[in-house]
Design a protein around this motif. Structure first.
Motif, PDB file in Angstrom:
ATOM      1  N   VAL A 108       0.837  -1.205   0.000  1.00 17.82           N
ATOM      2  CA  VAL A 108       0.000   0.000   0.000  1.00 17.82           C
ATOM      3  C   VAL A 108       0.869   1.251   0.000  1.00 17.82           C
ATOM      4  CG1 VAL A 108      -1.663   1.344   1.350  1.00 17.82           C
ATOM      5  CG2 VAL A 108      -1.981  -1.127   1.081  1.00 17.82           C
ATOM      6  N   ALA A 109       1.896   1.277   0.863  1.00 12.34           N
ATOM      7  CA  ALA A 109       2.781   2.447   0.936  1.00 12.34           C
ATOM      8  C   ALA A 109       3.640   2.566  -0.317  1.00 12.34           C
ATOM      9  CB  ALA A 109       3.658   2.361   2.178  1.00 12.34           C
ATOM     10  N   LEU A 110       4.098   1.438  -0.844  1.00  8.35           N
ATOM     11  CA  LEU A 110       4.915   1.470  -2.061  1.00  8.35           C
ATOM     12  C   LEU A 110       4.103   1.976  -3.251  1.00  8.35           C
ATOM     13  CD1 LEU A 110       6.914  -1.878  -1.713  1.00  8.35           C
ATOM     14  CD2 LEU A 110       7.851   0.445  -1.616  1.00  8.35           C
ATOM     15  N   ASP A 111       2.870   1.481  -3.377  1.00  7.85           N
ATOM     16  CA  ASP A 111       2.011   1.905  -4.488  1.00  7.85           C
ATOM     17  C   ASP A 111       1.680   3.393  -4.417  1.00  7.85           C
ATOM     18  OD1 ASP A 111       2.049  -0.676  -5.404  1.00  7.85           O
ATOM     19  OD2 ASP A 111       0.069  -1.211  -4.632  1.00  7.85           O
ATOM     20  N   ALA A 112       1.620   3.924  -3.181  1.00  8.61           N
ATOM     21  CA  ALA A 112       1.325   5.363  -3.015  1.00  8.61           C
ATOM     22  C   ALA A 112       2.539   6.224  -3.330  1.00  8.61           C
ATOM     23  CB  ALA A 112       0.829   5.635  -1.594  1.00  8.61           C
ATOM     24  N   GLY A 113       3.728   5.611  -3.418  1.00  8.36           N
ATOM     25  CA  GLY A 113       4.914   6.361  -3.827  1.00  8.36           C
ATOM     26  C   GLY A 113       5.992   6.530  -2.785  1.00  8.36           C
ATOM     27  N   ALA A 114       5.854   5.919  -1.596  1.00  6.58           N
ATOM     28  CA  ALA A 114       6.871   6.070  -0.553  1.00  6.58           C
ATOM     29  C   ALA A 114       8.218   5.535  -1.042  1.00  6.58           C
ATOM     30  CB  ALA A 114       6.443   5.343   0.715  1.00  6.58           C
ATOM     31  N   GLN A 115       9.265   6.289  -0.786  1.00 13.35           N
ATOM     32  CA  GLN A 115      10.602   5.856  -1.218  1.00 13.35           C
ATOM     33  C   GLN A 115      11.274   4.919  -0.221  1.00 13.35           C
ATOM     34  OE1 GLN A 115       9.864   9.241  -0.979  1.00 13.35           O
ATOM     35  NE2 GLN A 115      10.368  10.274  -2.900  1.00 13.35           N
ATOM     36  N   TYR A 116      10.973   5.093   1.071  1.00 14.65           N
ATOM     37  CA  TYR A 116      11.632   4.291   2.096  1.00 14.65           C
ATOM     38  C   TYR A 116      10.572   3.639   2.982  1.00 14.65           C
ATOM     39  CZ  TYR A 116      15.515   7.383   0.799  1.00 14.65           C
ATOM     40  OH  TYR A 116      16.465   8.094   0.114  1.00 14.65           O
ATOM     41  N   LEU A 117      10.706   2.359   3.229  1.00 13.31           N
ATOM     42  CA  LEU A 117       9.828   1.645   4.147  1.00 13.31           C
ATOM     43  C   LEU A 117      10.673   1.121   5.305  1.00 13.31           C
ATOM     44  CD1 LEU A 117       7.851   1.857   1.770  1.00 13.31           C
ATOM     45  CD2 LEU A 117       7.069  -0.457   2.321  1.00 13.31           C
ATOM     46  N   ILE A 118      10.435   1.674   6.497  1.00 13.33           N
ATOM     47  CA  ILE A 118      11.163   1.260   7.706  1.00 13.33           C
ATOM     48  C   ILE A 118      10.224   0.336   8.476  1.00 13.33           C
ATOM     49  CG2 ILE A 118      12.485   2.080   9.683  1.00 13.33           C
ATOM     50  CD1 ILE A 118      12.384   4.892   8.373  1.00 13.33           C
ATOM     51  N   LEU A 119      10.322  -0.959   8.232  1.00 12.91           N
ATOM     52  CA  LEU A 119       9.330  -1.908   8.713  1.00 12.91           C
ATOM     53  C   LEU A 119       9.806  -2.648   9.961  1.00 12.91           C
ATOM     54  CD1 LEU A 119       8.244  -3.263   5.203  1.00 12.91           C
ATOM     55  CD2 LEU A 119       7.411  -1.248   6.450  1.00 12.91           C
ATOM     56  N   ASP A 120       8.926  -3.514  10.447  1.00 14.30           N
ATOM     57  CA  ASP A 120       9.214  -4.305  11.650  1.00 14.30           C
ATOM     58  C   ASP A 120       9.539  -3.365  12.823  1.00 14.30           C
ATOM     59  OD1 ASP A 120       8.856  -6.868  10.304  1.00 14.30           O
ATOM     60  OD2 ASP A 120      10.667  -6.321   9.214  1.00 14.30           O
ATOM     61  N   GLU A 121      10.528  -3.694  13.646  1.00 12.72           N
ATOM     62  CA  GLU A 121      10.786  -2.881  14.834  1.00 12.72           C
ATOM     63  C   GLU A 121      11.998  -1.975  14.615  1.00 12.72           C
ATOM     64  OE1 GLU A 121      10.094  -4.951  18.658  1.00 12.72           O
ATOM     65  OE2 GLU A 121       9.608  -6.691  17.425  1.00 12.72           O
ATOM     66  N   GLU A 123      14.290  -0.496  16.334  1.00 10.19           N
ATOM     67  CA  GLU A 123      15.621  -0.637  16.922  1.00 10.19           C
ATOM     68  C   GLU A 123      16.596  -1.289  15.939  1.00 10.19           C
ATOM     69  OE1 GLU A 123      12.761  -0.454  20.367  1.00 10.19           O
ATOM     70  OE2 GLU A 123      12.805  -1.403  18.393  1.00 10.19           O
ATOM     71  N   HIS A 124      16.066  -2.168  15.069  1.00 12.45           N
ATOM     72  CA  HIS A 124      16.920  -2.822  14.083  1.00 12.45           C
ATOM     73  C   HIS A 124      16.873  -2.149  12.715  1.00 12.45           C
ATOM     74  CE1 HIS A 124      17.188  -6.973  16.284  1.00 12.45           C
ATOM     75  NE2 HIS A 124      18.052  -6.093  16.737  1.00 12.45           N
ATOM     76  N   THR A 125      15.716  -1.633  12.325  1.00 11.22           N
ATOM     77  CA  THR A 125      15.576  -1.158  10.949  1.00 11.22           C
ATOM     78  C   THR A 125      15.884   0.329  10.765  1.00 11.22           C
ATOM     79  OG1 THR A 125      13.176  -0.935  11.300  1.00 11.22           O
ATOM     80  CG2 THR A 125      13.964  -2.980  10.318  1.00 11.22           C
ATOM     81  N   VAL A 126      15.759   1.136  11.803  1.00  6.25           N
ATOM     82  CA  VAL A 126      16.162   2.541  11.676  1.00  6.25           C
ATOM     83  C   VAL A 126      17.652   2.670  11.362  1.00  6.25           C
ATOM     84  CG1 VAL A 126      16.463   4.716  12.940  1.00  6.25           C
ATOM     85  CG2 VAL A 126      14.260   3.539  13.012  1.00  6.25           C
ATOM     86  N   PRO A 127      18.546   1.925  12.036  1.00  6.27           N
ATOM     87  CA  PRO A 127      19.967   2.005  11.652  1.00  6.27           C
ATOM     88  C   PRO A 127      20.217   1.602  10.197  1.00  6.27           C
ATOM     89  CG  PRO A 127      19.750   1.008  13.821  1.00  6.27           C
ATOM     90  CD  PRO A 127      18.373   1.125  13.269  1.00  6.27           C
ATOM     91  N   LEU A 128      19.477   0.598   9.694  1.00  2.94           N
ATOM     92  CA  LEU A 128      19.628   0.209   8.291  1.00  2.94           C
ATOM     93  C   LEU A 128      19.223   1.353   7.363  1.00  2.94           C
ATOM     94  CD1 LEU A 128      18.116  -3.420   8.411  1.00  2.94           C
ATOM     95  CD2 LEU A 128      20.535  -2.756   8.482  1.00  2.94           C
ATOM     96  N   PRO A 148      14.256  -7.179  18.458  1.00  2.77           N
ATOM     97  CA  PRO A 148      15.270  -6.431  19.204  1.00  2.77           C
ATOM     98  C   PRO A 148      15.131  -6.560  20.716  1.00  2.77           C
ATOM     99  CG  PRO A 148      13.599  -4.942  18.383  1.00  2.77           C
ATOM    100  CD  PRO A 148      13.292  -6.287  17.794  1.00  2.77           C
ATOM    101  N   ASP A 149      16.219  -6.291  21.385  1.00  6.31           N
ATOM    102  CA  ASP A 149      16.258  -6.218  22.840  1.00  6.31           C
ATOM    103  C   ASP A 149      15.745  -4.843  23.254  1.00  6.31           C
ATOM    104  OD1 ASP A 149      16.838  -6.091  25.505  1.00  6.31           O
ATOM    105  OD2 ASP A 149      19.000  -6.375  25.293  1.00  6.31           O
ATOM    106  N   VAL A 150      14.543  -4.795  23.857  1.00  6.95           N
ATOM    107  CA  VAL A 150      13.928  -3.496  24.169  1.00  6.95           C
ATOM    108  C   VAL A 150      14.585  -2.815  25.363  1.00  6.95           C
ATOM    109  CG1 VAL A 150      11.710  -4.064  23.121  1.00  6.95           C
ATOM    110  CG2 VAL A 150      12.089  -4.581  25.544  1.00  6.95           C
TER     111      VAL A 150
END
Length: 527
Positions: A108-121, A123-128, A148-150
């Motif tokens: 849904v977000a990709l079809d709307a045009g979002a360039q970046y999808l920061i998925l899941d949790e 703590e792990h995906t923001v650094p990526l 992730p370790d919360v």
């Protein structure tokens, strides 16, 4: 980088409490905890602005100012999410999207045009995501199957919020749930092994709120606060002296499974720590349906006795109920209504069953070729079921409409709330803080609407007097519960209209919304 963090509009729903917020002069129920937690993970040199569109809309100046738009969303925010993505792209901004809905349905977000999808949790995906930006990458989908370790999760950026706009501030102690209810997507998103923060972490978050002057509701928004009972008890033993030393500045709410009733020590610790209300997924009093849903934890002892035990200890129950389980027998809606009346639970979150993406139920129905539409983002009170039920759809929907209508008839709600608080234990520790101006507005609004305008007036004043004499330390919580009822008294009209209309469209029949619809007592009470 200048980043505009946006929380999309939440349509009117069971949880929006719009009439209640209006009485108190508030704008929204809860702030976007996910967004302000992600904000704390971004580089400190970045400039951040947060816009909760349920509090205020972003301005042209906000759009001109930012380099990037970061949006989080749940499924009920689908429409506004798509429009915001499209606006961001059209404005030439980088658009990054995350949260539970994009994680479940990233297309849904990709079809709307979002360039970046920061998925899941995060703590792990923001650094990526940040590493990809450093490399100059223009697009990316960032995922991590590892949980992730919360204990490493930073304190949320409460300073980005307009705290005065909210009914309750949200915190999180744990993620995940040990159970495997077939219809629930929590275990898909966060796993079955509850991960908890340390008591020290949580007390720092409590300190942060206290130092900012917050003195109202705090909603600990765990999927199941007691998923890890040992760690929950450790936290509560540390929280109790903190609350005592600070004279109980917060009224605490959380979510927990009904097996709380099996642990006397845990109940007592929660009461002593200042927990006033617990949301519990009871789902249905029908044991066969609980078995179908794999909700075995609710079948080990009497549901009514469990509810009474928790209430008598001093905790108000808010409950979740569902219609539409496989094999459900005719009259399930009426049986739920009877159960709610017997337990006196004021706020019964009754919804029609939806098959959520990627849940065990979704996969099973897909194999059985019974899924026939996407999840309707209108919410479980205003949407038809998105699969073929085992009994006639019209029967299920009309049972739901009738049960929801009767549960939130003003006099029935007033009596039920009194019944619930009359049973409630009154030995909970009191707060030593005076009521705020908004709390006084809420009290006066309830007295005006239910004690003067509505036909409930005689019953209202009699019950209020009895509560003031018998259980004065529960009086504010009792009046607040009545205030929440104001939302449901009007919302039931919206629920009935939406479902009758959708059912008629499905059957290609004309709609007669006025048929058998009781008249509203006062037009100005309806939004």
């Amino acid at each position: 980088m200048k980043v505009l963090l946006i929380w999309p509009i939440l349509p009117n729903s069971f949880w929006s409490y719009q009439a209640t917020l209006d009485m108190a002069g508030l704008r929204a129920t809860n702030p976007p905890l996910g967004l302000i937690t992600i904000a704390a993970m971004l580089p400190p040199e970045w400039e951040l602005r947060l816009v909760d569109r349920n509090v205020r809309f972003e301005t042209d100046e906000d759009w001109d100012w930012c380099d990037m738009v970061l949006i989080s969303a749940m499924i009920v925010q689908k429409q506004d999410l798509q429009e915001l993505i499209q606006q961001g792209v059209a404005s030439g901004k980088k658009v990054a999207v995350g949260g539970p809905y994009p994680t479940s349905v990233p297309e849904v977000a990709l079809d709307a045009g979002a360039q970046y999808l920061i998925l899941d949790e995060g703590e792990h995906t923001v650094p990526l995501f940040l590493e990809a930006l450093e490399r100059g990458e223009e697009r990316g989908v960032f995922r991590s199957a590892e949980k992730p370790d919360v204990t490493q999760t930073p304190i949320p950026r409460f300073d980005l919020l307009d705290l005065d706009a909210y009914l309750a501030v949200t915190l999180q102690f744990s993620r995940g749930c040990p159970f495997q209810c077939e219809f629930c997507d929590i275990i898909n998103l966060y796993g079955r092994k509850p991960r908890t923060k340390t008591p020290e972490q949580m007390l720092k978050e409590f300190d942060a709120l206290y130092e900012m002057g917050w003195r109202r509701l705090v909603f600990v928004v765990d999927d199941n606060f007691i998923g890890n009972k040992r760690n929950a008890k450790m936290f509560l033993r540390e929280l109790i002296p903190w609350m005592q030393a600070h004279h109980y500045p917060f009224m605490l709410i959380t979510e927990a499974s009904l097996n709380l009733a099996e642990d006397d020590e845990l109940i007592d610790l929660m009461v002593q720590a200042g927990f006033r209300m617990v949301f519990m997924g009871i789902e249905t009093p029908d044991m066969d349906s609980l078995a179908v849903a794999h909700k075995e934890q609710n079948t080990r002892r009497s549901l009514i006795e469990s509810c009474h035990k928790i209430t008598e200890a001093g905790i108000q129950i808010m409950s979740g109920f569902i219609l539409g389980f496989d094999g459900e027998k005719t009259g399930a809606g009426y049986r739920i209504q009877q159960f709610v009346e017997e337990t006196g639970i004021p706020q019964a979150h009754l919804g029609l069953l939806q098959a959520l993406p990627n849940t065990a139920m979704w996969q099973r129905l897909k194999r059985e070729d019974r899924l026939y539409q996407e999840v309707d983002s209108s919410g479980p009170q205003k949407s038809l079921m998105n699969f073929e039920p085992t009994r006639p759809l019209q029967e299920v929907v009309m049972e739901f409409v009738e049960a929801f209508w009767q549960l939130y008839e003003p006099m029935a709600y007033l009596k039920r709330t009194f019944h619930h608080f009359s049973r409630m234990g009154s030995h909970r520790p009191p707060s030593q803080y005076p009521l705020t101006q908004k709390e006084w507005r809420l009290i006066l609004g309830v007295c005006w609407r239910q004690g003067i305008v509505r036909s409930t007036r005689l019953r209202f004043w009699w019950q209020l007097l009895v509560m003031a004499v018998r259980k004065p330390n529960l009086l504010f919580d009792y009046v607040a519960a009545l205030a929440f009822g104001e939302h449901f008294f009007t919302f039931r009209h919206e629920v009935r209209s939406s479902l009758v209309s959708k059912l008629a469209q499905l059957q290609a029949q004309p709609v007669d919304e006025s048929k058998d619809l009781p008249s509203v007592e006062s037009p100005e009470l309806v939004h």
